[in-house]
Write a protein that holds these residues in place. Sequence first.
Motif, short mmCIF file in Angstrom:
data_model
loop_
_atom_site.label_atom_id
_atom_site.label_comp_id
_atom_site.label_asym_id
_atom_site.label_seq_id
_atom_site.Cartn_x
_atom_site.Cartn_y
_atom_site.Cartn_z
N ARG A 133 0.83 -1.21 0.00
CA ARG A 133 0.00 0.00 0.00
C ARG A 133 0.87 1.26 0.00
NH1 ARG A 133 -3.15 -3.50 3.26
NH2 ARG A 133 -2.23 -2.79 5.21
N ARG A 136 2.18 1.67 -3.49
CA ARG A 136 1.08 2.15 -4.35
C ARG A 136 0.92 3.65 -4.19
NH1 ARG A 136 -4.59 1.74 -3.15
NH2 ARG A 136 -3.85 2.49 -1.11
N GLN A 155 -5.38 -7.13 -4.33
CA GLN A 155 -5.76 -5.79 -3.89
C GLN A 155 -6.03 -4.85 -5.06
OE1 GLN A 155 -3.23 -4.85 -0.03
NE2 GLN A 155 -1.93 -5.84 -1.55
N TYR A 157 -3.68 -3.49 -7.04
CA TYR A 157 -2.62 -2.50 -7.24
C TYR A 157 -1.87 -2.83 -8.53
CZ TYR A 157 -3.35 -1.63 -2.21
OH TYR A 157 -3.87 -1.36 -0.99
#
Length: 395
Positions: A133, A136, A155, A157
Amino acid sequence: MPAGKHGISQSSVSTQPFLIMKVKYPALLASLFGMANATGQPVEIVRLGHVGPTSGNMAHYGKDTRNAAFMAIDDLNARKLVIAGKRIEFRLEVEDDAGDPRQGTLAAQKLCDTGVAAVIGHINSGSAIPASRVYRDCGIPFLSPGSTNPKLTQQGYKNTFRMLASDKALGAGVAAYAARNLKIKTIALIDDRTANGQGVTDVFRARAKAAGIEVVAEEFTNDKATDFSAILTKIKGKNVEAIFFGGGDAQAGPLLRQMHQLGMSDVRLLGGDGLCTSHLAELAGNAPALSRVVCAEGGASLASMPGGAEWKKRYDARFPKEYILFSPYTYDGFLVIADAMKRSNSVNPSQFGPRIVEANFKGVTTEIRFDEAGDLQAPAITLYSYKDGAKTPLE
């Protein structure tokens, strides 16, 4: 910034205040270090990051992947790549996540702030998933050479990629072999409650039940435990034929020793890639139960990898007796990044990042092609046993 051996930065980031600014496209900072080589051709410094557990009970895994990062950086620099008219010199930024989710996110943010163009690392899922995350958000590509929990690439991404098979393939492969080849009818499950351990155990449980194997006990431990006598005593009373362990070799070794001490050497121990290392025999003290282990590893065996045998010779010459498991995938991850840079003619993540998914690259480990989720299109797995203490591929 002065660099030492392997192009690793030796000066503290804190001494370069302009480097600690969070930027969306950190590779652009590389241009601040532009210089010219002996022929007058401009040289651009490009920083690549590596994160692994180089402290704690997973340190042997992280040192192995760090070694591969050293090799990759040196090999890439020896090629004297030219991108957008500039000679590219790669520098390596290394961080330790100790296999811990919080430390992993801190390491990820530090690399973003330092200005790396991409990160290859975070081998355990508990660190890789939250770190993804961060990458990202700061807009840089992230390739994990060891995280097998399917959630990593679920997820959505677009900057996240996995360099080997996920737990879906590992757990399913072991379950199929247990039912078809070993004729296992009853089994107990133990997982270490990490993202990796839970992930592979969940897949194995579902596939084992579907294949007609009865799960008669489920126990839980943690990735710091070394005493499994209470768990094993409970399992022994169930008269199971096998135990599936979702965890690493640092726990599987003591587990095997204690299985022998409790008279359970005839019970098979099954597992995923966490325990499937060349160090398991040493950690188990070559306990008799070792000969009953069957485990799965993402990818082909080293001998079956396109460039595995030759690469391993070079690795061993440079880092004798340090090979564990995930280093070939780490090495390929760095080369995949360089390949995307060449194909896009750019070292800017906004330019080369979207080209990673188009990779069609012959690596050390396999022909690397990704699907839209960031997983390999045709991930191989290999099942192993231990013969005379040596990790050996099953036929």
